[in-house]
Design a protein around this motif. Structure first.
Motif, PDB file in Angstrom:
ATOM      1  N   VAL A 267       0.840  -1.214   0.000  1.00  0.00           N
ATOM      2  CA  VAL A 267       0.000   0.000   0.000  1.00  0.00           C
ATOM      3  C   VAL A 267       0.865   1.250   0.000  1.00  0.00           C
ATOM      4  CG1 VAL A 267      -1.678   1.291   1.371  1.00  0.00           C
ATOM      5  CG2 VAL A 267      -1.923  -1.179   1.096  1.00  0.00           C
ATOM      6  N   LEU A 268       1.948   1.254   0.789  1.00  0.00           N
ATOM      7  CA  LEU A 268       2.807   2.429   0.853  1.00  0.00           C
ATOM      8  C   LEU A 268       3.470   2.697  -0.503  1.00  0.00           C
ATOM      9  CD1 LEU A 268       4.462   1.985   4.366  1.00  0.00           C
ATOM     10  CD2 LEU A 268       2.683   3.605   3.693  1.00  0.00           C
ATOM     11  N   GLU A 269       4.013   1.617  -1.095  1.00  0.00           N
ATOM     12  CA  GLU A 269       4.652   1.833  -2.391  1.00  0.00           C
ATOM     13  C   GLU A 269       3.639   2.240  -3.440  1.00  0.00           C
ATOM     14  OE1 GLU A 269       7.117  -1.287  -3.681  1.00  0.00           O
ATOM     15  OE2 GLU A 269       8.307  -1.410  -1.836  1.00  0.00           O
ATOM     16  N   SER A 270       2.402   1.693  -3.339  1.00  0.00           N
ATOM     17  CA  SER A 270       1.356   2.106  -4.293  1.00  0.00           C
ATOM     18  C   SER A 270       1.023   3.581  -4.102  1.00  0.00           C
ATOM     19  CB  SER A 270       0.108   1.240  -4.102  1.00  0.00           C
ATOM     20  OG  SER A 270       0.398  -0.109  -4.340  1.00  0.00           O
ATOM     21  N   PRO A 324       3.719  -2.073  -7.448  1.00  0.00           N
ATOM     22  CA  PRO A 324       4.537  -2.277  -6.236  1.00  0.00           C
ATOM     23  C   PRO A 324       4.340  -3.679  -5.662  1.00  0.00           C
ATOM     24  CG  PRO A 324       3.376  -0.162  -6.164  1.00  0.00           C
ATOM     25  CD  PRO A 324       2.812  -0.903  -7.322  1.00  0.00           C
ATOM     26  N   GLN A 325       5.454  -4.296  -5.245  1.00  0.00           N
ATOM     27  CA  GLN A 325       5.446  -5.616  -4.609  1.00  0.00           C
ATOM     28  C   GLN A 325       4.768  -6.675  -5.487  1.00  0.00           C
ATOM     29  OE1 GLN A 325       6.938  -6.417  -1.763  1.00  0.00           O
ATOM     30  NE2 GLN A 325       7.678  -4.323  -1.479  1.00  0.00           N
ATOM     31  N   ALA A 326       4.930  -6.567  -6.801  1.00  0.00           N
ATOM     32  CA  ALA A 326       4.324  -7.544  -7.701  1.00  0.00           C
ATOM     33  C   ALA A 326       5.008  -8.901  -7.538  1.00  0.00           C
ATOM     34  CB  ALA A 326       4.429  -7.076  -9.149  1.00  0.00           C
ATOM     35  N   HIS A 327       4.211  -9.971  -7.648  1.00  0.00           N
ATOM     36  CA  HIS A 327       4.714 -11.337  -7.511  1.00  0.00           C
ATOM     37  C   HIS A 327       4.266 -12.129  -8.746  1.00  0.00           C
ATOM     38  CE1 HIS A 327       4.934 -15.336  -5.037  1.00  0.00           C
ATOM     39  NE2 HIS A 327       5.833 -15.261  -6.008  1.00  0.00           N
ATOM     40  N   LEU A 328       5.234 -12.590  -9.552  1.00  0.00           N
ATOM     41  CA  LEU A 328       4.938 -13.361 -10.764  1.00  0.00           C
ATOM     42  C   LEU A 328       5.108 -14.842 -10.447  1.00  0.00           C
ATOM     43  CD1 LEU A 328       4.393 -13.700 -13.806  1.00  0.00           C
ATOM     44  CD2 LEU A 328       6.857 -13.388 -14.207  1.00  0.00           C
ATOM     45  N   ALA A 361      15.599  -9.410 -13.011  1.00  0.00           N
ATOM     46  CA  ALA A 361      16.586  -8.339 -12.890  1.00  0.00           C
ATOM     47  C   ALA A 361      16.081  -7.051 -13.527  1.00  0.00           C
ATOM     48  CB  ALA A 361      17.897  -8.782 -13.535  1.00  0.00           C
ATOM     49  N   GLN A 362      15.317  -7.158 -14.623  1.00  0.00           N
ATOM     50  CA  GLN A 362      14.815  -5.960 -15.316  1.00  0.00           C
ATOM     51  C   GLN A 362      13.688  -5.286 -14.541  1.00  0.00           C
ATOM     52  OE1 GLN A 362      13.659  -7.315 -19.165  1.00  0.00           O
ATOM     53  NE2 GLN A 362      15.731  -7.924 -19.774  1.00  0.00           N
ATOM     54  N   THR A 363      12.758  -6.097 -13.969  1.00  0.00           N
ATOM     55  CA  THR A 363      11.553  -5.519 -13.375  1.00  0.00           C
ATOM     56  C   THR A 363      11.646  -5.363 -11.864  1.00  0.00           C
ATOM     57  OG1 THR A 363      10.558  -7.716 -13.139  1.00  0.00           O
ATOM     58  CG2 THR A 363      10.161  -6.533 -15.214  1.00  0.00           C
ATOM     59  N   GLY A 364      12.511  -6.139 -11.215  1.00  0.00           N
ATOM     60  CA  GLY A 364      12.589  -6.104  -9.762  1.00  0.00           C
ATOM     61  C   GLY A 364      11.451  -6.807  -9.077  1.00  0.00           C
ATOM     62  N   ALA A 365      10.602  -7.530  -9.830  1.00  0.00           N
ATOM     63  CA  ALA A 365       9.466  -8.224  -9.237  1.00  0.00           C
ATOM     64  C   ALA A 365       9.916  -9.546  -8.622  1.00  0.00           C
ATOM     65  CB  ALA A 365       8.395  -8.476 -10.291  1.00  0.00           C
ATOM     66  N   GLU A 366       9.127 -10.037  -7.660  1.00  0.00           N
ATOM     67  CA  GLU A 366       9.369 -11.361  -7.099  1.00  0.00           C
ATOM     68  C   GLU A 366       8.874 -12.409  -8.099  1.00  0.00           C
ATOM     69  OE1 GLU A 366       8.018 -14.114  -3.252  1.00  0.00           O
ATOM     70  OE2 GLU A 366       7.374 -12.004  -3.434  1.00  0.00           O
ATOM     71  N   VAL A 367       9.709 -13.405  -8.413  1.00  0.00           N
ATOM     72  CA  VAL A 367       9.383 -14.410  -9.437  1.00  0.00           C
ATOM     73  C   VAL A 367       9.481 -15.785  -8.794  1.00  0.00           C
ATOM     74  CG1 VAL A 367       9.970 -15.403 -11.671  1.00  0.00           C
ATOM     75  CG2 VAL A 367      10.255 -12.936 -11.287  1.00  0.00           C
ATOM     76  N   THR A 368       8.416 -16.597  -8.936  1.00  0.00           N
ATOM     77  CA  THR A 368       8.386 -17.985  -8.462  1.00  0.00           C
ATOM     78  C   THR A 368       7.993 -18.874  -9.632  1.00  0.00           C
ATOM     79  OG1 THR A 368       7.732 -17.293  -6.236  1.00  0.00           O
ATOM     80  CG2 THR A 368       7.391 -19.614  -6.819  1.00  0.00           C
ATOM     81  N   VAL A 416      -0.637 -10.203  -7.631  1.00  0.00           N
ATOM     82  CA  VAL A 416      -0.067 -11.519  -7.957  1.00  0.00           C
ATOM     83  C   VAL A 416      -0.451 -11.854  -9.400  1.00  0.00           C
ATOM     84  CG1 VAL A 416       0.047 -13.962  -7.356  1.00  0.00           C
ATOM     85  CG2 VAL A 416      -0.258 -12.245  -5.553  1.00  0.00           C
ATOM     86  N   ILE A 417       0.539 -12.136 -10.239  1.00  0.00           N
ATOM     87  CA  ILE A 417       0.312 -12.461 -11.653  1.00  0.00           C
ATOM     88  C   ILE A 417       0.696 -13.923 -11.861  1.00  0.00           C
ATOM     89  CG2 ILE A 417       0.892 -11.906 -14.034  1.00  0.00           C
ATOM     90  CD1 ILE A 417       1.836  -9.423 -11.358  1.00  0.00           C
ATOM     91  N   VAL A 418      -0.212 -14.721 -12.456  1.00  0.00           N
ATOM     92  CA  VAL A 418       0.013 -16.155 -12.698  1.00  0.00           C
ATOM     93  C   VAL A 418       0.064 -16.379 -14.205  1.00  0.00           C
ATOM     94  CG1 VAL A 418      -0.836 -18.493 -12.365  1.00  0.00           C
ATOM     95  CG2 VAL A 418      -1.129 -16.793 -10.553  1.00  0.00           C
ATOM     96  N   ALA A 419       1.200 -16.930 -14.706  1.00  0.00           N
ATOM     97  CA  ALA A 419       1.373 -17.204 -16.135  1.00  0.00           C
ATOM     98  C   ALA A 419       1.080 -18.674 -16.388  1.00  0.00           C
ATOM     99  CB  ALA A 419       2.798 -16.867 -16.582  1.00  0.00           C
ATOM    100  N   SER A 420      -0.072 -18.955 -17.042  1.00  0.00           N
ATOM    101  CA  SER A 420      -0.466 -20.330 -17.360  1.00  0.00           C
ATOM    102  C   SER A 420      -1.563 -20.295 -18.399  1.00  0.00           C
ATOM    103  CB  SER A 420      -0.944 -21.073 -16.108  1.00  0.00           C
ATOM    104  OG  SER A 420      -1.380 -22.373 -16.440  1.00  0.00           O
ATOM    105  N   THR A 421      -1.536 -21.273 -19.313  1.00  0.00           N
ATOM    106  CA  THR A 421      -2.593 -21.397 -20.313  1.00  0.00           C
ATOM    107  C   THR A 421      -3.690 -22.325 -19.826  1.00  0.00           C
ATOM    108  OG1 THR A 421      -0.876 -21.122 -21.985  1.00  0.00           O
ATOM    109  CG2 THR A 421      -2.984 -21.888 -22.775  1.00  0.00           C
ATOM    110  N   ASP A 422      -3.457 -23.038 -18.719  1.00  0.00           N
ATOM    111  CA  ASP A 422      -4.451 -23.963 -18.170  1.00  0.00           C
ATOM    112  C   ASP A 422      -5.659 -23.170 -17.684  1.00  0.00           C
ATOM    113  OD1 ASP A 422      -5.930 -25.817 -16.723  1.00  0.00           O
ATOM    114  OD2 ASP A 422      -4.132 -26.966 -16.202  1.00  0.00           O
ATOM    115  N   ARG A 423      -6.830 -23.403 -18.305  1.00  0.00           N
ATOM    116  CA  ARG A 423      -8.023 -22.639 -17.970  1.00  0.00           C
ATOM    117  C   ARG A 423      -8.444 -22.878 -16.530  1.00  0.00           C
ATOM    118  NH1 ARG A 423      -9.572 -18.200 -18.599  1.00  0.00           N
ATOM    119  NH2 ARG A 423      -8.834 -18.483 -20.753  1.00  0.00           N
TER     120      ARG A 423
END
Length: 447
Positions: A267-270, A324-328, A361-368, A416-423
């Protein structure tokens, strides 16, 4: 057979045998040649017989019989050498044949074989007579065997007739007894059939009751198994939450404190980003500025609509990761099998993780990045790249379920962003507040 060896017209070499050599005579001739074979030198042997020079006499007679008989018939010199060896071995029989008076007590087959080899005058008659004598002996022997066999068959027939009479009387007696026993068994059978019918009716009733009880028991067992699975799942979640709580307690803070702190940072960063984005002037708002109108040089709603991004535009992923604090969270195998399915799984993982490291490294986002552990034959020895968290699902847990657990673990409000083609995955994380994007969008952004 026609003899071609040399000799004068007065000896037996010019005589002709107009019929095949009898089998018995031929065997004796082959034996004579085999016995004399070993006393000949290699040069004295015909070319086709030299390969049998080292054979034992019995083995030579077995394997080289046809070749020796043919050489004896066609090669006069070879026959003469064999005859000389035979004269040395059997001088009495050879002398008797030369004088034209073979001994009456001698075996006709031996006389005929010796005559065939030595070729004295009248040898054809001796060979023919030996063949006829052998045939007569065979015929007499066969006749004696036939008479003996006939007598034996007559005795067996008489014995069989006597046995048949005795057996017939016995069978008649047994048949009468069997008929009486059959009548008794028929009466018992009718009584037993009545008992069987009553038993079958009772058995059908018992089976129906057993089927009903079995169905009820199966339903209860199914319900118990379902409840047990549900309780096991809840127990697993509770154990996982307990372990996370213990881990957080050891670090000096609780899970809720961590979630609240992370949400507060978001919230603060937003708010800071919103302040920088809005760049609010220090002056207060004027009443005239609250009127809705389009001023010269400003964007209209139509212009704003024209700048909207497509769902398949990779730039939308950059906008999401800039929050802010995005998580991929990446569904690993779903992305790799969409982009480069022909590669081995190990190379798919390495390629994707290298690209995700560059994106972090480019975006600074948390990636899992999450991979399905069910496809692994053994634990993966993998050093996670910088900026990327790599997770494999446990046995019995799919990568889709692990992704949903990661989304539920995040505090509400964090992007939180989820990358998947699974419906199914996309719909599930969307209900939990995450933003799904297609694997193809991530692949376009990575490329």
């Amino acid at each position: 057979m026609v003899e071609t060896g040399g000799g004068g017209p007065d000896d037996g070499t010019a005589e002709v045998l107009d019929r095949p050599l009898p089998d018995g005579v031929r065997r004796r001739v082959v034996q004579i040649v085999s016995d004399a074979f070993g006393s000949l030198t290699m040069a004295e042997l015909p070319a086709q017989l030299r390969q049998y020079a080292r054979f034992a006499p019995n083995r030579r007679a077995k394997f080289a019989g046809n070749a020796m008989a043919a050489a004896l018939e066609t090669d006069g010199l070879f026959r003469q050498r064999i005859g000389e060896r035979y004269r040395e071995a059997q001088p009495e029989l050879s002398g008797a044949l030369d004088s034209g008076s073979p001994p009456p007590a001698a075996d006709p087959l031996d006389v005929a074989a010796a005559a065939y080899v030595l070729r004295p005058t009248g040898w054809v008659k001796l060979v023919t007579a030996a063949g006829e004598e052998a045939q007569r002996a065979d015929a007499e022997r066969a006749d004696e065997e036939s008479r003996a066999e006939l007598e034996r068959l007559r005795e067996e027939l008489a014995h069989a007739r006597e046995h048949t009479r005795t057996e017939t009387e016995r069978l008649r007696t047994e048949l009468d007894s069997a008929r009486k026993e059959t009548d008794s068994l028929h009466r018992k059978l009718r009584s037993a059939l009545s008992d069987v019918k009553r038993g079958e009716a009772a058995l059908r009733k018992i089976r129906a009751e057993a089927d009903t009880a079995r169905a009820e028991a199966q339903a209860q067992v199914s319900a118990a198994e379902s409840e047990s699975r549900r309780l096991k799942a809840r127990l697993g979640e509770a154990e996982a939450a307990l372990e996370a709580t213990r881990r957080a307690a050891r670090e000096g803070r609780s899970v809720e404190d961590m979630r609240v702190r992370l949400l507060l940072d978001t919230v603060l960063e937003s708010a800071q980003g919103l302040r920088r984005e809005l760049a609010l002037p220090p002056v207060s708002v004027r009443p005239a500025e609250t009127v809705d109108a389009v001023e010269p040089g400003r964007m209209t709603p139509k212009d704003i609509a024209a700048r909207a991004l497509s769902e398949h535009d990779p730039a939308i992923l950059d906008q999401l990761l800039a929050l802010p604090q995005a998580h991929l969270v990446v569904d690993g195998y779903n992305v790799t099998k969409t982009g480069y399915p022909q590669m081995p799984l190990e190379k798919q993982r390495l390629r994707l993780l290298g690209q995700l490291s560059a994106l972090a490294a480019q975006t600074g986002a948390e990636v899992t990045c999450v991979f399905d552990g069910a496809e692994l034959a053994a634990p993966v020895l993998l050093a996670p790249p910088r900026g990327v968290r790599v997770l494999f699902s446990k046995p019995g847990v799919t990568a889709d379920e692990l992704i949903r657990q990661l989304v539920r673990a995040e505090p509400p409000g964090r992007p939180v962003i989820v990358a998947s083609t699974d419906r199914e995955v996309a719909d599930g994380v969307a209900r939990s507040g995450a933003r799904p994007v297609a694997s193809a969008v991530l692949l376009k952004r990575l490329s």
